[in-house]
Design a protein around this motif. Structure first.
Motif, PDB file in Angstrom:
ATOM      1  N   ILE A 110       0.806  -1.227   0.000  1.00  0.00           N
ATOM      2  CA  ILE A 110       0.000   0.000   0.000  1.00  0.00           C
ATOM      3  C   ILE A 110       0.839   1.277   0.000  1.00  0.00           C
ATOM      4  N   ASN A 111       2.150   1.165   0.059  1.00  0.00           N
ATOM      5  CA  ASN A 111       2.953   2.384   0.170  1.00  0.00           C
ATOM      6  C   ASN A 111       3.836   2.598  -1.056  1.00  0.00           C
ATOM      7  N   ASP A 112       4.339   3.821  -1.192  1.00  0.00           N
ATOM      8  CA  ASP A 112       5.273   4.202  -2.248  1.00  0.00           C
ATOM      9  C   ASP A 112       6.659   4.262  -1.615  1.00  0.00           C
ATOM     10  N   LYS A 113       7.495   3.255  -1.901  1.00  0.00           N
ATOM     11  CA  LYS A 113       8.805   3.145  -1.232  1.00  0.00           C
ATOM     12  C   LYS A 113       9.793   4.203  -1.717  1.00  0.00           C
ATOM     13  N   ASN A 114       9.543   4.755  -2.896  1.00  0.00           N
ATOM     14  CA  ASN A 114      10.494   5.714  -3.479  1.00  0.00           C
ATOM     15  C   ASN A 114       9.782   7.005  -3.860  1.00  0.00           C
ATOM     16  N   PRO A 115       9.359   7.791  -2.860  1.00  0.00           N
ATOM     17  CA  PRO A 115       8.680   9.049  -3.188  1.00  0.00           C
ATOM     18  C   PRO A 115       9.595   9.972  -3.975  1.00  0.00           C
ATOM     19  N   LEU A 116       8.983  10.902  -4.643  1.00  0.00           N
ATOM     20  CA  LEU A 116       9.706  11.745  -5.600  1.00  0.00           C
ATOM     21  C   LEU A 116      10.873  12.488  -4.964  1.00  0.00           C
ATOM     22  N   TRP A 117      10.730  12.868  -3.682  1.00  0.00           N
ATOM     23  CA  TRP A 117      11.800  13.661  -3.074  1.00  0.00           C
ATOM     24  C   TRP A 117      13.073  12.858  -2.838  1.00  0.00           C
ATOM     25  N   THR A 118      13.005  11.517  -2.930  1.00  0.00           N
ATOM     26  CA  THR A 118      14.211  10.707  -2.751  1.00  0.00           C
ATOM     27  C   THR A 118      15.061  10.672  -4.015  1.00  0.00           C
ATOM     28  N   LYS A 119      14.513  11.174  -5.108  1.00  0.00           N
ATOM     29  CA  LYS A 119      15.254  11.211  -6.372  1.00  0.00           C
ATOM     30  C   LYS A 119      15.919  12.569  -6.538  1.00  0.00           C
ATOM     31  N   SER A 120      16.842  12.661  -7.487  1.00  0.00           N
ATOM     32  CA  SER A 120      17.434  13.961  -7.788  1.00  0.00           C
ATOM     33  C   SER A 120      16.532  14.685  -8.783  1.00  0.00           C
ATOM     34  N   ALA A 121      16.596  16.010  -8.775  1.00  0.00           N
ATOM     35  CA  ALA A 121      15.713  16.809  -9.627  1.00  0.00           C
ATOM     36  C   ALA A 121      15.900  16.481 -11.108  1.00  0.00           C
ATOM     37  N   SER A 122      17.114  16.114 -11.496  1.00  0.00           N
ATOM     38  CA  SER A 122      17.376  15.817 -12.911  1.00  0.00           C
ATOM     39  C   SER A 122      16.669  14.549 -13.382  1.00  0.00           C
ATOM     40  N   GLU A 123      16.243  13.713 -12.433  1.00  0.00           N
ATOM     41  CA  GLU A 123      15.568  12.464 -12.787  1.00  0.00           C
ATOM     42  C   GLU A 123      14.053  12.626 -12.928  1.00  0.00           C
ATOM     43  N   VAL A 124      13.525  13.784 -12.557  1.00  0.00           N
ATOM     44  CA  VAL A 124      12.079  13.949 -12.444  1.00  0.00           C
ATOM     45  C   VAL A 124      11.567  14.905 -13.511  1.00  0.00           C
ATOM     46  N   GLU A 127       5.808  16.524 -15.505  1.00  0.00           N
ATOM     47  CA  GLU A 127       4.562  15.773 -15.343  1.00  0.00           C
ATOM     48  C   GLU A 127       4.597  14.927 -14.072  1.00  0.00           C
ATOM     49  N   GLU A 128       5.776  14.396 -13.730  1.00  0.00           N
ATOM     50  CA  GLU A 128       5.892  13.609 -12.497  1.00  0.00           C
ATOM     51  C   GLU A 128       5.695  14.497 -11.264  1.00  0.00           C
ATOM     52  N   TYR A 129       6.225  15.722 -11.317  1.00  0.00           N
ATOM     53  CA  TYR A 129       5.998  16.654 -10.213  1.00  0.00           C
ATOM     54  C   TYR A 129       4.507  16.943 -10.061  1.00  0.00           C
ATOM     55  N   LYS A 130       3.834  17.170 -11.174  1.00  0.00           N
ATOM     56  CA  LYS A 130       2.394  17.473 -11.135  1.00  0.00           C
ATOM     57  C   LYS A 130       1.597  16.265 -10.652  1.00  0.00           C
ATOM     58  N   LEU A 162       1.444  26.509  -9.032  1.00  0.00           N
ATOM     59  CA  LEU A 162       2.070  27.577  -9.826  1.00  0.00           C
ATOM     60  C   LEU A 162       3.526  27.234 -10.153  1.00  0.00           C
ATOM     61  N   PHE A 163       4.243  26.706  -9.166  1.00  0.00           N
ATOM     62  CA  PHE A 163       5.623  26.260  -9.386  1.00  0.00           C
ATOM     63  C   PHE A 163       6.018  25.371  -8.219  1.00  0.00           C
ATOM     64  N   TRP A 164       7.173  24.750  -8.328  1.00  0.00           N
ATOM     65  CA  TRP A 164       7.647  23.858  -7.267  1.00  0.00           C
ATOM     66  C   TRP A 164       9.159  23.968  -7.131  1.00  0.00           C
ATOM     67  N   ILE A 165       9.664  23.498  -5.982  1.00  0.00           N
ATOM     68  CA  ILE A 165      11.099  23.545  -5.680  1.00  0.00           C
ATOM     69  C   ILE A 165      11.489  22.197  -5.102  1.00  0.00           C
ATOM     70  N   HIS A 166      12.515  21.589  -5.677  1.00  0.00           N
ATOM     71  CA  HIS A 166      13.011  20.284  -5.227  1.00  0.00           C
ATOM     72  C   HIS A 166      14.224  20.525  -4.332  1.00  0.00           C
ATOM     73  N   LEU A 167      14.128  20.078  -3.079  1.00  0.00           N
ATOM     74  CA  LEU A 167      15.203  20.286  -2.107  1.00  0.00           C
ATOM     75  C   LEU A 167      15.969  18.990  -1.902  1.00  0.00           C
ATOM     76  N   ASN A 168      17.310  19.078  -1.927  1.00  0.00           N
ATOM     77  CA  ASN A 168      18.145  17.913  -1.669  1.00  0.00           C
ATOM     78  C   ASN A 168      19.450  18.420  -1.051  1.00  0.00           C
ATOM     79  N   ILE A 169      19.432  18.562   0.280  1.00  0.00           N
ATOM     80  CA  ILE A 169      20.528  19.218   0.995  1.00  0.00           C
ATOM     81  C   ILE A 169      21.206  18.209   1.916  1.00  0.00           C
ATOM     82  N   ASN A 181      20.679  17.685   6.942  1.00  0.00           N
ATOM     83  CA  ASN A 181      20.009  16.869   5.933  1.00  0.00           C
ATOM     84  C   ASN A 181      18.569  17.339   5.755  1.00  0.00           C
ATOM     85  N   LEU A 182      18.209  17.570   4.521  1.00  0.00           N
ATOM     86  CA  LEU A 182      16.829  17.963   4.211  1.00  0.00           C
ATOM     87  C   LEU A 182      16.525  17.616   2.766  1.00  0.00           C
ATOM     88  N   LYS A 183      15.460  16.870   2.588  1.00  0.00           N
ATOM     89  CA  LYS A 183      14.969  16.568   1.249  1.00  0.00           C
ATOM     90  C   LYS A 183      13.500  16.976   1.198  1.00  0.00           C
TER      91      LYS A 183
END
Length: 612
Positions: free
Chosen positions: A214-228, A231-234, A248-255, A260-262
């Motif tokens: 029932i879960n998504d083991k690899n949510p979008l924030w675990t990937k790098s922005a270049s992989e997404v 349409e996947e963000y939406k 309106l827009f989005w920001i992908h954080l990977n620090i 540590n912050l994703k």
């Protein structure tokens, strides 16, 4: 050789005999949280097994997962994992000693707290959340260690327990909750699924409920922005907020440093139903859901942001006071503020036309942010856009000032109500001049803020004064004529003074380049601002914006010429009607006419129409 387990029964050595009622009554703010704690512990056990497998080269190739099973007939809910497992000694240590002694420490330290929300976890109490919903809890566990014997621990919500060997064959741990009568809802698959979706939807290990993942083991924030892709963000946004319009827009954080912050944060399309005072960010800790209301993580001016933040260095169970005082939280706010500023600059530079409709949604928050944070101001100041009169185009302040430098250097003309100030804007347009539209609630403060940042810059509302660019030089106004030795302008001024006996009114005579406007009300910029500020602060009686005001009479207007002619011809009554009409028409541009004057205006209008 591993320990040979003999059945034992014993009491857990604690002083707080009523610990279980306390756990059930007030230790947890939300009873659903027990499932999060048990599943999180199971995932942790799997991670430990994966590390041991790697470090000791055990070459175990199992498919790791957490299984939740419901048995309505037996009245049990079971959480099982194939993680590292526990020996009898580990059960004694981690269940009987560490957790229970921690629970007692917790009770003693925090029993008098008024705010007892969201503090589970600080003392290793996760497992004991089971007793919120169960009267009887069992643990069946088999350690990964060679020749380990499976162990069975159980407790019925008292300080006594039993521990014995069991015949469990598979490595890992099962927690079996015998639910009490009031908690049978947790035997319903739909109810349990909803809780798991809330707390465990993005855990990195497969979570199965009755055999279904029932879960998504690899949510979008675990990937790098270049992989997404966009349409996947939406699509991810739609998954989080299924009833919302496209963001309106989005920001992908990977620090990774200095903390540590994703995460992925979205700026939503705002509607009347959107609550801009509430935090809309989902906070996770290592993909475990923590809270959907953590305003401390977001700068105040960015509260509309939606999405997910995963902060693995924060405790799984955080109190509001912790978030308010933690230095890392302040750094997270700074990072988010900086990333939003960078995104705004990027959008504005990349495509102004595409940025303009976005700006309509975000400008109040950006302006507020500029006033609150110097760093944010410095980053975005040159990309702030304003709608300008004329062609309804957008412009930056530097662009506007550059175009206007020949006519009014370092001065910005603005309107805050295009309807009531239409007359003034028409004059500006007729002379090829621009005004900015600053009609948002925040703009009064923003204007003064910009002036404080740029001491040479002055903002003037279009009705505050008449710029020289709108005036016509008319030598005839200075020629003395008639027996009273007055110029034409002086005569008109006196006629209007005599015809308008209004306290605080000043008459000013000018010749405009546009003859279509007989009269205009002018309000001193600084005096008006002071009165507006006083009104907003609610100090004393509400100030009258028009206690002191100026009627600018346009000698180029045929209507004013008509007043002068009627006066010279001795028809003072009709001249008086026209004077009153010119004043009321000018006041109507401000919607400031009283009921009494409106009645007189309508009656007078009828008379004047009858004279045509």
């Amino acid at each position: 050789m591993s320990e040979k387990i003999e059945k034992e029964e014993g009491s857990i050595s604690i002083h707080t005999e009523n610990i279980f009622p306390i756990i059930k009554k007030w230790l947890y703010s939300d009873k659903d949280i027990f499932l999060r704690e048990l599943v999180s512990n199971a995932v942790d056990a799997i991670h430990k097994m994966q590390n041991v497998n790697l470090m000791e080269s055990l070459q175990i190739a199992d498919e790791y997962k957490v299984d939740i099973h419901l048995d309505k007939e037996a009245g049990t809910l079971t959480v099982a994992d194939n993680g590292i497992g526990m020996t009898a000694e580990e059960v004694r240590k981690y269940i009987n000693q560490v957790a229970f002694s921690s629970a007692e420490d917790f009770i003693e330290k925090f029993k008098d707290l008024e705010d007892k929300n969201q503090i589970i976890g600080h003392f290793g109490l996760g497992f004991y959340s089971s007793f919120m919903v169960a009267d009887h809890v069992e643990i069946r566990s088999l350690s990964y260690q060679k020749d380990a014997e499976a162990v069975h621990w159980q407790c019925e919500g008292t300080t006594t327990y039993s521990l014995e060997a069991t015949d469990k064959k598979e490595r890992g741990t099962k927690i079996i909750l015998h639910l009490n009568e009031d908690e049978k809802e947790f035997l319903e698959q739909a109810s349990v699924s909803a809780v798991l979706k809330k707390f465990c939807n993005f855990l990195p290990v497969s979570i199965h409920l009755e055999g279904e993942e029932i879960n998504d083991k690899n949510p979008l924030w675990t990937k790098s922005a270049s992989e997404v892709s966009d349409e996947e963000y939406k699509e991810f946004y739609r998954k989080l907020y299924p009833m919302s319009a496209e963001p309106l827009f989005w920001i992908h954080l990977n620090i990774d440093f200095p903390f540590n912050l994703k995460g992925i944060v979205y700026f939503p399309h705002l509607t009347n139903e959107f609550d801009v005072t509430k935090s809309h960010i989902n906070l996770f800790c290592n993909q475990v859901f923590v809270s959907d209301n953590t305003p401390e993580l977001i700068p105040e001016f960015l509260t509309p942001l939606q999405g997910c933040l995963d902060a693995p260095d924060l405790p799984l169970n955080v109190s509001r006071s912790y978030l308010q005082n933690d230095p890392q939280v302040r750094k997270i706010r700074e990072v988010i503020s900086g990333r939003v500023a960078a995104k705004i600059v990027d959008l504005a530079k990349k495509d102004r036309a595409a940025f303009e409709p976005i700006w309509e949604d975000i400008h109040s928050f950006v302006k507020y942010g500029m006033m609150r944070e110097d760093k944010f101001y410095e980053k975005v100041k040159d990309q702030v856009i304003y709608r300008a009169t004329g062609d309804d185009k957008y412009t930056t302040l530097p662009e506007y000032l550059d175009r206007a430098k020949e006519k009014h250097e370092n001065k910005v003309y603005y309107a805050n109500d295009e309807g009531t100030q239409a007359t003034y804007l028409k004059l500006f347009k007729s002379q090829g001049m621009e005004a900015l539209i600053l009609d948002a609630m925040i703009d009064n403060h923003f204007i003064q803020f910009l002036e404080s940042k740029n001491t040479d810059l002055k903002f003037e509302r279009v009705d505050s004064d008449i710029t020289e660019n709108l005036l016509e030089s008319d030598p005839s106004q200075k020629i003395v004529e008639g027996a009273d030795n007055k110029t034409k302008g002086e005569r008109i001024e006196q006629i209007f003074k005599d015809g308008l006996d209004i306290k605080g009114l000043t008459i000013r005579i000018e010749t405009l380049k546009d003859d279509s406007v007989p009269g205009m009300i002018l309000l001193n910029e600084q005096s008006r601002r002071f009165k507006e500020m006083t009104r907003m602060m609610g100090q004393g009686d509400m100030p009258d914006m028009f206690a002191d005001h100026t009627l600018m009479v346009n000698t180029a207007s045929p209507a004013v010429e008509k007043v002068l002619k009627l006066q010279d011809d001795g028809d003072k009554e009709t001249a008086g009607l026209l004077i009153e009409q010119i004043y009321d028409l000018a006041m109507l541009s401000h919607q400031a006419i009283s009921k009494e004057r409106m009645s007189g205006f309508l009656e007078r209008s009828g008379k004047l129409l009858g004279m045509i």
